[in-house]
Motif scaffolding. Structure first.
Motif, PDB file in Angstrom:
ATOM      1  N   PRO A  28       0.805  -1.234   0.000  1.00 58.02           N
ATOM      2  CA  PRO A  28       0.000   0.000   0.000  1.00 58.02           C
ATOM      3  C   PRO A  28       0.831   1.274   0.000  1.00 58.02           C
ATOM      4  CG  PRO A  28      -0.108  -1.105   2.131  1.00 58.02           C
ATOM      5  CD  PRO A  28       0.553  -2.056   1.188  1.00 58.02           C
ATOM      6  N   ILE A  67       0.380   9.423   0.556  1.00 54.84           N
ATOM      7  CA  ILE A  67       0.380   9.698  -0.884  1.00 54.84           C
ATOM      8  C   ILE A  67      -0.966  10.321  -1.235  1.00 54.84           C
ATOM      9  CG2 ILE A  67       0.244   8.645  -3.185  1.00 54.84           C
ATOM     10  CD1 ILE A  67       2.249   6.567  -2.303  1.00 54.84           C
ATOM     11  N   ASP A 119       4.237   3.336  -4.981  1.00 48.40           N
ATOM     12  CA  ASP A 119       3.764   4.475  -5.767  1.00 48.40           C
ATOM     13  C   ASP A 119       2.750   4.106  -6.842  1.00 48.40           C
ATOM     14  OD1 ASP A 119       6.011   6.967  -5.291  1.00 48.40           O
ATOM     15  OD2 ASP A 119       6.605   4.945  -4.719  1.00 48.40           O
ATOM     16  N   LEU A 174      -5.064   6.834 -10.384  1.00 45.43           N
ATOM     17  CA  LEU A 174      -5.309   8.263 -10.582  1.00 45.43           C
ATOM     18  C   LEU A 174      -5.523   8.572 -12.059  1.00 45.43           C
ATOM     19  CD1 LEU A 174      -5.406  11.088  -9.252  1.00 45.43           C
ATOM     20  CD2 LEU A 174      -2.936  11.240  -9.638  1.00 45.43           C
ATOM     21  N   VAL A 211      -6.835  10.464  -5.583  1.00 43.82           N
ATOM     22  CA  VAL A 211      -6.423   9.225  -4.934  1.00 43.82           C
ATOM     23  C   VAL A 211      -5.717   9.569  -3.629  1.00 43.82           C
ATOM     24  CG1 VAL A 211      -4.177   9.080  -6.107  1.00 43.82           C
ATOM     25  CG2 VAL A 211      -5.262   7.003  -5.262  1.00 43.82           C
ATOM     26  N   VAL A 246      -9.898   5.859  -4.052  1.00 43.02           N
ATOM     27  CA  VAL A 246      -9.995   6.478  -5.375  1.00 43.02           C
ATOM     28  C   VAL A 246     -11.362   7.135  -5.491  1.00 43.02           C
ATOM     29  CG1 VAL A 246      -9.869   6.142  -7.865  1.00 43.02           C
ATOM     30  CG2 VAL A 246      -8.483   4.701  -6.344  1.00 43.02           C
ATOM     31  N   LYS A 290      -7.563   0.155  -9.981  1.00 38.18           N
ATOM     32  CA  LYS A 290      -8.120   0.471  -8.662  1.00 38.18           C
ATOM     33  C   LYS A 290      -8.790  -0.737  -8.020  1.00 38.18           C
ATOM     34  CE  LYS A 290     -12.692   2.128 -10.076  1.00 38.18           C
ATOM     35  NZ  LYS A 290     -13.661   3.249 -10.014  1.00 38.18           N
ATOM     36  N   PRO A 297      -5.720   1.945  -1.871  1.00 44.05           N
ATOM     37  CA  PRO A 297      -5.922   3.396  -1.845  1.00 44.05           C
ATOM     38  C   PRO A 297      -7.373   3.783  -2.063  1.00 44.05           C
ATOM     39  CG  PRO A 297      -4.902   2.719  -3.900  1.00 44.05           C
ATOM     40  CD  PRO A 297      -4.897   1.511  -3.013  1.00 44.05           C
ATOM     41  N   SER A 345      -1.079   3.704  -6.369  1.00 47.05           N
ATOM     42  CA  SER A 345      -1.863   4.934  -6.242  1.00 47.05           C
ATOM     43  C   SER A 345      -1.850   5.758  -7.530  1.00 47.05           C
ATOM     44  CB  SER A 345      -1.329   5.794  -5.091  1.00 47.05           C
ATOM     45  OG  SER A 345      -1.561   5.193  -3.842  1.00 47.05           O
ATOM     46  N   GLY A 349      -3.401   7.454  -0.895  1.00 44.05           N
ATOM     47  CA  GLY A 349      -2.745   6.166  -0.721  1.00 44.05           C
ATOM     48  C   GLY A 349      -1.864   6.110   0.508  1.00 44.05           C
ATOM     49  N   LYS A 359       3.981  12.939  -2.146  1.00 39.99           N
ATOM     50  CA  LYS A 359       4.347  11.783  -1.335  1.00 39.99           C
ATOM     51  C   LYS A 359       5.174  12.260  -0.146  1.00 39.99           C
ATOM     52  CE  LYS A 359       7.537   8.864  -2.868  1.00 39.99           C
ATOM     53  NZ  LYS A 359       8.187   7.704  -3.540  1.00 39.99           N
TER      54      LYS A 359
END
Length: 279
Positions: free
Chosen positions: A121, A197, A124, A131, A212, A222, A150, A220, A127, A214, A185
């Motif tokens: 989770p 994030i 990078d 997006l 998003v 969304v 997602k 994450p 997430s 995260g 981030k």
């Protein structure tokens, strides 16, 4: 520590990889960049009977440029994205995200598909790709299915992939020239996994206004239509209108109750919104 004994097999094709991964009675794992699986093997957190090396499969290293989207092979590395060796469908967002992943040595080996399949989770791509509205092209002996990124991650290190399925490619819709984005981030030092994030993406030509959130110890958040978070519109001042209470409600729905984590997420989202509004 060193890993437990395992059988190593290098697959020459997707079909061979699926056969080796799906054999009954054998706990098999695909091996791509090995930047996450390698340490887990050495710590004996993961103890597969077989590793199936998929890095030499040409189809997984290819990039296909289409009119409305780009298909990025699952074994394309973070460094390939960072260095612009693939077609940019995102108006710079993918390269921006890639260059902030871990360290260069990791980016040289780590793969975009491997990151999604591992589903940490705090990573990078889990997430950043939702997006952009990206989709995973997943193959198995039964055929191919298309899964929104997602929906790929179920929870920490848990995905919707079946045992004999592998990610063939990631399909990223092409953003228009008028698209705007922000991505923030937070980590304690460069190269570490994220503690928060947040991303904002707006494309007026497709009416996308996505958010998003995260690094929340699960899949994450969304938000497909994020206008309600910013007073109904996208502009340069929207970060000042961010509805903190609405964000808190989203976080609580995911059982994110730690006040520190909540505030990190809100601050990250506000900064991402400011970045997007300034572009």
């Amino acid at each position: 520590m060193k890993s437990a004994a395992f059988e190593y097999r290098r697959a020459a094709s997707i079909e061979e990889a699926m056969t080796l991964l799906g054999e009954e009675g054998v706990f098999a794992k695909p091996l791509a960049g090995s930047q996450s699986l390698g340490p887990m093997l050495n710590l004996r957190i993961a103890q597969p009977d077989r590793l199936v090396d998929i890095t030499s499969i040409s189809e997984l290293n290819s990039v296909s440029d289409n009119r409305d989207f780009v298909d990025i092979g699952a074994c394309v590395t973070h460094a390939d994205v960072e260095d612009g060796r693939i077609v940019d469908a995102s108006m710079g967002l993918l390269a921006f995200v890639a260059r902030k992943i871990a360290y260069r040595a990791v980016r040289n080996r780590g793969t975009i598909g491997g990151s999604l399949a591992h589903s940490d989770p705090a990573a990078d791509w889990v997430s950043a790709l939702p997006l952009l509205g990206a989709k995973a092209l997943v193959v198995s002996p039964k055929g191919e299915r298309v899964l929104p990124v997602k929906s790929l991650m179920v929870s920490s290190f848990v995905t919707a992939l079946e045992r004999d399925e592998i990610i063939r490619a990631v399909r990223v819709p092409k953003a228009s020239p008028s698209a705007r984005w922000g991505f923030t981030k937070f980590n304690r030092k460069a190269g570490e996994f994220a503690h928060a994030i947040a991303g904002v993406f707006h494309d007026p030509e497709t009416a996308d206004f996505r958010v998003v959130i995260g690094a929340i110890e699960t899949a994450p958040i969304v938000v497909e239509d994020a206008s309600f978070l910013f007073g109904g519109r996208f502009d340069s001042d929207m970060h000042e209108r961010l509805d903190d209470n609405a964000v808190l409600m989203l976080l609580k729905e995911k059982n994110v109750d730690d006040v520190y984590v909540q505030q990190l997420a809100i601050t990250a989202l506000r900064r991402a919104a400011k970045q997007a509004g300034m572009k």
